[in-house]
Design an enzyme around this catalytic site. Sequence first.
Site, PDB file in Angstrom:
ATOM      1  CB  SER A 104      -0.641   0.019   0.786  1.00  0.00           C
ATOM      2  OG  SER A 104      -1.536   1.477   1.647  1.00  0.00           O
ATOM      3  CB  SER A 105       0.008   4.002  -1.520  1.00  0.00           C
ATOM      4  OG  SER A 105      -1.188   4.823  -1.008  1.00  0.00           O
ATOM      5  CB  CYS A 106       0.418   3.010   4.325  1.00  0.00           C
ATOM      6  SG  CYS A 106       0.282   1.765   4.715  1.00  0.00           S
ATOM      7  CE1 TYR A 137      -1.621  -1.074   4.772  1.00  0.00           C
ATOM      8  CE2 TYR A 137      -2.311  -3.269   6.200  1.00  0.00           C
ATOM      9  CZ  TYR A 137      -2.396  -2.377   4.847  1.00  0.00           C
ATOM     10  OH  TYR A 137      -2.863  -2.839   3.504  1.00  0.00           O
ATOM     11  CE  LYS A 143      -0.022  -4.946   3.189  1.00  0.00           C
ATOM     12  NZ  LYS A 143      -0.801  -6.473   2.784  1.00  0.00           N
ATOM     13  CG  HIS A 169      -9.979   2.150   2.854  1.00  0.00           C
ATOM     14  ND1 HIS A 169      -9.997   0.768   3.339  1.00  0.00           N
ATOM     15  CD2 HIS A 169      -8.379   2.668   3.737  1.00  0.00           C
ATOM     16  CE1 HIS A 169      -8.737   0.460   2.899  1.00  0.00           C
ATOM     17  NE2 HIS A 169      -7.478   1.465   3.628  1.00  0.00           N
TER      18      HIS A 169
HETATM   19  O1  GFB Z   1      -8.860   6.756   3.784  1.00  0.00           O
HETATM   20  P1  GFB Z   1      -9.147   7.008   4.785  1.00  0.00           P
HETATM   21  O2  GFB Z   1      -9.338   6.548   6.523  1.00  0.00           O
HETATM   22  O3  GFB Z   1      -7.206   6.616   4.780  1.00  0.00           O
HETATM   23  O4  GFB Z   1      -8.945   8.709   5.426  1.00  0.00           O
HETATM   24  P2  GFB Z   1      -5.610   6.480   4.552  1.00  0.00           P
HETATM   25  C1  GFB Z   1      -8.220   8.830   4.496  1.00  0.00           C
HETATM   26  C2  GFB Z   1      -8.492  10.360   4.851  1.00  0.00           C
HETATM   27  O5  GFB Z   1      -9.827  10.767   4.461  1.00  0.00           O
HETATM   28  C3  GFB Z   1      -7.701  11.103   5.900  1.00  0.00           C
HETATM   29  C4  GFB Z   1     -10.284  11.658   5.817  1.00  0.00           C
HETATM   30  O6  GFB Z   1      -7.738  12.534   6.120  1.00  0.00           O
HETATM   31  C5  GFB Z   1      -9.810  11.136   6.755  1.00  0.00           C
HETATM   32  O7  GFB Z   1      -9.372  11.674   8.744  1.00  0.00           O
HETATM   33  N1  GFB Z   1     -12.514  11.362   5.606  1.00  0.00           N
HETATM   34  C6  GFB Z   1     -12.373  11.963   6.313  1.00  0.00           C
HETATM   35  C7  GFB Z   1     -12.227   9.783   6.455  1.00  0.00           C
HETATM   36  N2  GFB Z   1     -14.381  11.586   6.264  1.00  0.00           N
HETATM   37  C8  GFB Z   1     -14.066   9.781   6.462  1.00  0.00           C
HETATM   38  C9  GFB Z   1     -14.258   9.042   7.221  1.00  0.00           C
HETATM   39  O8  GFB Z   1     -16.051   9.676   7.285  1.00  0.00           O
HETATM   40  N3  GFB Z   1     -14.333   7.493   7.016  1.00  0.00           N
HETATM   41  C10 GFB Z   1     -12.446   7.281   7.191  1.00  0.00           C
HETATM   42  N4  GFB Z   1     -12.178   6.634   6.560  1.00  0.00           N
HETATM   43  N5  GFB Z   1     -12.136   8.707   6.574  1.00  0.00           N
HETATM   44  C11 GFB Z   1      -4.924   4.878   5.041  1.00  0.00           C
HETATM   45  C12 GFB Z   1      -4.356   3.682   6.039  1.00  0.00           C
HETATM   46  O9  GFB Z   1      -4.666   6.081   5.167  1.00  0.00           O
HETATM   47  O10 GFB Z   1      -4.570   4.306   3.517  1.00  0.00           O
HETATM   48  C13 GFB Z   1      -3.966   2.463   5.918  1.00  0.00           C
HETATM   49  O11 GFB Z   1      -4.849   3.990   7.552  1.00  0.00           O
HETATM   50  C14 GFB Z   1      -3.854   2.245   4.329  1.00  0.00           C
HETATM   51  O12 GFB Z   1      -2.859   1.581   6.115  1.00  0.00           O
HETATM   52  C15 GFB Z   1      -5.034   3.071   3.095  1.00  0.00           C
HETATM   53  O13 GFB Z   1      -2.498   2.257   3.939  1.00  0.00           O
HETATM   54  C16 GFB Z   1      -4.892   2.641   1.388  1.00  0.00           C
HETATM   55  O14 GFB Z   1      -5.364   7.208   3.113  1.00  0.00           O
HETATM   56  O15 GFB Z   1      -5.356   8.636   6.116  1.00  0.00           O
END
Ligand code: GFB
Length: 345
Positions: free
Chosen positions: A143-145, A172, A176, A215
């Site tokens: 993953s890109s993280c 995580y 990876k 996500h």
């Molecule tokens: O997709 P996301 O959970 O993961 O969040 P990351 C992306 C952005 O969306 C963050 C905002 O800035 C969140 O604060 N966001 C806004 C929300 N509303 C929401 C909501 O209702 N739910 C969620 N989930 N986010 C992940 C890594 O990071 O990316 C994983 O933690 C993995 O390990 C994944 O790499 C692809 O993009 O921030």
Amino acid sequence: MTKKGCRDWEPTLGLGANARIAQRTKKENASSTGQLMMDKSEKIFVAGHRGMVGSALVRRLKSEGFSNLLVRDRSKLDLKNAVTEFFAQEKPALVILAAAKVGGIKANNDFPVEFLLENLRIQNNVIQAAYENGARKLLFLGSSCIYPKFAPQPIPETALLSGPLEPTNEAYAIAKIAGIKLCQAYAREYGANFISVMPTNLYGPNDNFDLETSHVLAALLRKAHEAKMRKDRKLIVWGSGKPSREFLHVDDLASACLLLLEKYDSSEIINVGCGEDVSIRELAELICEVVGFDGDLAWDATKPDGTPRKLLDVSKLRALGWKPSIPLRDGIARTYEWFLANCAR
Ligand code: GFB
């Protein structure tokens, strides 16, 4: 929340939607990967075939005519435990490691032990057994993280281990990175053809729509739909809306993986993305348009923003002749169609 079909979509509820997805997959086949020369009767083990990525890979492999797919439900084969017997018995020629404990920013931040431990166990078991049982090729999905929180943008593959990680997903990411290094170690020490593919943020059919662990795209799609149904005047979005993210439809990822299985034999990691990103505010506005929710966005500053930006440099993949075929708006509309057919109440 979920209808029986949600997460277990293949072939039950919403036949219309699923049939349309299969039909589309067939049409896109010809366009993005050209003719695949691989032997379609080779035994391919898709670890994690029930997940969003695994199910997209199975769809794609089937539509390309691959006839010898090996899959096992978690109830039959728990990848966190020994898998040697299974590999010794089945001897898959190709292995696609799409099984992992995944989740959004909150789940990663809340459960670092499980994200580190479970992913290390799955990866170590499958990668070791694949080598010891003569798999000719393995594709490991990361993953890109894995890249530093403040990596240069777009992020080249060479940015790996060049700076501190984003704390919310450090566990995580470390797991990876360990998987990448294990694949590279097998390549260097034993000449194994184990490749590591680093996708950007993914979305699509069979995503996880749980509001705590999902996500952002799946979460906002569900929230916007339910807000519309309840005639709410506002939609709560986590964070500030300023971070940017790149989103790739999982069917595009599947087509890129097949091309890499066929054409890419280096142990150096390779990025997979669409090369464009949007801010979380822009994403929320686009999702509201597609869903038809016309209320206001409200920001929950108690939730983390995470990495400010993680746009992948995809020039290496482009040089292999691959390009995405599903624009973000179309992908969101298709995913909403799938959500309505499989999850929405
Ligand atoms: O997709 P996301 O959970 O993961 O969040 P990351 C992306 C952005 O969306 C963050 C905002 O800035 C969140 O604060 N966001 C806004 C929300 N509303 C929401 C909501 O209702 N739910 C969620 N989930 N986010 C992940 C890594 O990071 O990316 C994983 O933690 C993995 O390990 C994944 O790499 C692809 O993009 O921030």
